[in-house]
Design a protein around this motif. Structure first.
Motif, mmCIF file in Angstrom:
data_model
loop_
_atom_site.group_PDB
_atom_site.id
_atom_site.type_symbol
_atom_site.label_atom_id
_atom_site.label_comp_id
_atom_site.label_asym_id
_atom_site.label_seq_id
_atom_site.Cartn_x
_atom_site.Cartn_y
_atom_site.Cartn_z
ATOM 1 N N ARG A 239 -63.646 45.287 -51.986
ATOM 2 C CA ARG A 239 -63.781 46.707 -51.589
ATOM 3 C C ARG A 239 -64.706 46.869 -50.385
ATOM 4 N N ILE A 240 -65.772 46.086 -50.334
ATOM 5 C CA ILE A 240 -66.708 46.182 -49.204
ATOM 6 C C ILE A 240 -65.960 45.879 -47.898
ATOM 7 N N ASP A 241 -65.177 44.797 -47.902
ATOM 8 C CA ASP A 241 -64.453 44.430 -46.669
ATOM 9 C C ASP A 241 -63.397 45.479 -46.331
ATOM 10 N N HIS A 242 -62.698 45.945 -47.349
ATOM 11 C CA HIS A 242 -61.645 46.948 -47.147
ATOM 12 C C HIS A 242 -62.221 48.232 -46.543
ATOM 13 N N LEU A 243 -63.364 48.668 -47.100
ATOM 14 C CA LEU A 243 -64.008 49.892 -46.583
ATOM 15 C C LEU A 243 -64.459 49.695 -45.133
ATOM 16 N N ASP A 244 -65.103 48.540 -44.881
ATOM 17 C CA ASP A 244 -65.685 48.318 -43.551
ATOM 18 C C ASP A 244 -64.636 48.125 -42.467
ATOM 19 N N THR A 245 -63.551 47.420 -42.814
ATOM 20 C CA THR A 245 -62.610 47.058 -41.746
ATOM 21 C C THR A 245 -61.425 48.015 -41.636
ATOM 22 N N SER B 119 -57.095 44.550 -46.721
ATOM 23 C CA SER B 119 -57.561 43.897 -45.495
ATOM 24 C C SER B 119 -57.359 42.398 -45.738
ATOM 25 N N ARG C 119 -63.055 53.086 -43.492
ATOM 26 C CA ARG C 119 -64.024 53.907 -42.728
ATOM 27 C C ARG C 119 -63.601 54.092 -41.276
ATOM 28 N N PRO C 120 -63.139 53.020 -40.584
ATOM 29 C CA PRO C 120 -62.691 53.246 -39.199
ATOM 30 C C PRO C 120 -61.539 54.258 -39.113
ATOM 31 N N VAL D 174 -71.533 50.003 -53.209
ATOM 32 C CA VAL D 174 -70.343 49.587 -52.458
ATOM 33 C C VAL D 174 -69.671 50.775 -51.762
ATOM 34 N N THR E 108 -68.515 57.205 -49.051
ATOM 35 C CA THR E 108 -67.069 57.220 -48.753
ATOM 36 C C THR E 108 -66.291 57.464 -50.044
#
Ligand code: T5A
Length: 234
Positions: A81-87, A50, A90-91, A130, A134
């Motif tokens: 990793r937090i940003d990658h998962l959220d943006t 991301s 997960r979507p 984190v 997922t």
């Protein structure tokens, strides 16, 4: 959209292993094979994947974060990793796409574990916070003697005129330790992980990966479908 008409969650596949084991190459090939089955596939990588995480990737892999120490490096991998998962991850899974990720939290367990800090309990706590639920449905651990992987990575780097990154420059003993750590993860979680012999010819590696995905995810998905739907999709 009502809960009953939400798309089924996609599948999450991660590729792991030491340097130059062939993850990026195999990720592209696996994506093509799944797309040929009509599956929406998102390919991505860590660190990165991301825009904000790619920025952190640059800071870590250039070696600039090394002076901050192993704990700070581990936290930077986690922030990315937090940003990658959220943006992204997960979507994509929520809309039913399959996500294939070149490295994920097993790389933190193995690489940051091999640096000796932070201690394993802290790495596990970071993973819980984190990653949450997922977790990958399937992790393919590409296994190769590190001498071979590093030589492949060197050859590719020379071809592309790239510099050695933060971890490629570590001693051979570090890379041997890494290999053992990835194999230990596979042993501890056989339901999630499959070890792939990455020393084989590139096409054989592709076939082993396809076999694992077919057995663990495609066939399993069909056996959970109503019979008519399973027949139509085969
Ligand atoms: N890291 C990462 C951490 O420390 N903690 C973390 O939490 C995370 C997520 C990432 C670095 O960050 C560390 C680990 C890494 O050091 P990166 O640039 O993404 O850095 O590096 P790698 O993931 O190691 O990626 P590489 O590009 O080096 O390796 P790949 O993707 O495994 O290999 P690939 O596909 O590029 O192949 C390398 C070469 O080998 C050939 C390919 O054609 C290519 O030229 N090849 C083969 N040749 C012969 N036979 C085969 N079977 C072959 N398969 C591929």
């Amino acid at each position: 959209m009502s809960a009953s008409s939400s798309p089924a969650r996609g599948r999450f596949i991660t590729l792991e292993g030491g340097e130059g084991v062939g993850k990026s190459t195999q990720m592209r090939w696996l994506a093509r094979r799944l797309e040929a089955r009509g599956i929406e596939v998102v390919t991505t990588r860590e660190p990165g994947g991301s825009p904000k995480a790619e920025f952190i990737r640059e800071v870590i892999l250039s070696g600039r974060a090394k002076a901050l120490g192993p704990m700070a490096e581990a936290l930077l991998f986690s922030a990315a990793r937090i940003d990658h998962l959220d943006t992204l991850i997960r979507p994509a899974l929520a809309r039913g796409a399959w996500v294939i990720c070149d490295r994920f939290f097993d790389s933190t367990t193995a690489y940051q574990g091999a640096t000796g800090e932070p201690e394993p309990a802290i790495l596990r706590a970071l993973e819980r916070v984190v990653v949450g639920d997922t977790r990958p449905d399937l992790t393919l651990i590409l296994d190769l003697p590190p001498e071979v992987g590093l030589a492949r990575a060197d050859a590719r780097r020379e071809q592309l005129g790239e510099a050695t990154d933060r971890f490629e420059g570590e001693a051979l003993a570090f890379h041997r330790d890494l290999r053992d750590r990835f194999l230990a993860i596979a042993k501890a979680e056989p339901k999630r992980c499959v070890v792939i012999n990455a020393a084989a010819q590139i096409e054989m590696v592709e076939e082993s990966i396809w076999q694992a995905v077919d057995e663990r995810l495609l066939t399993a998905a069909q056996s959970n479908m109503p019979t008519d739907q399973a027949r139509a999709s085969s």
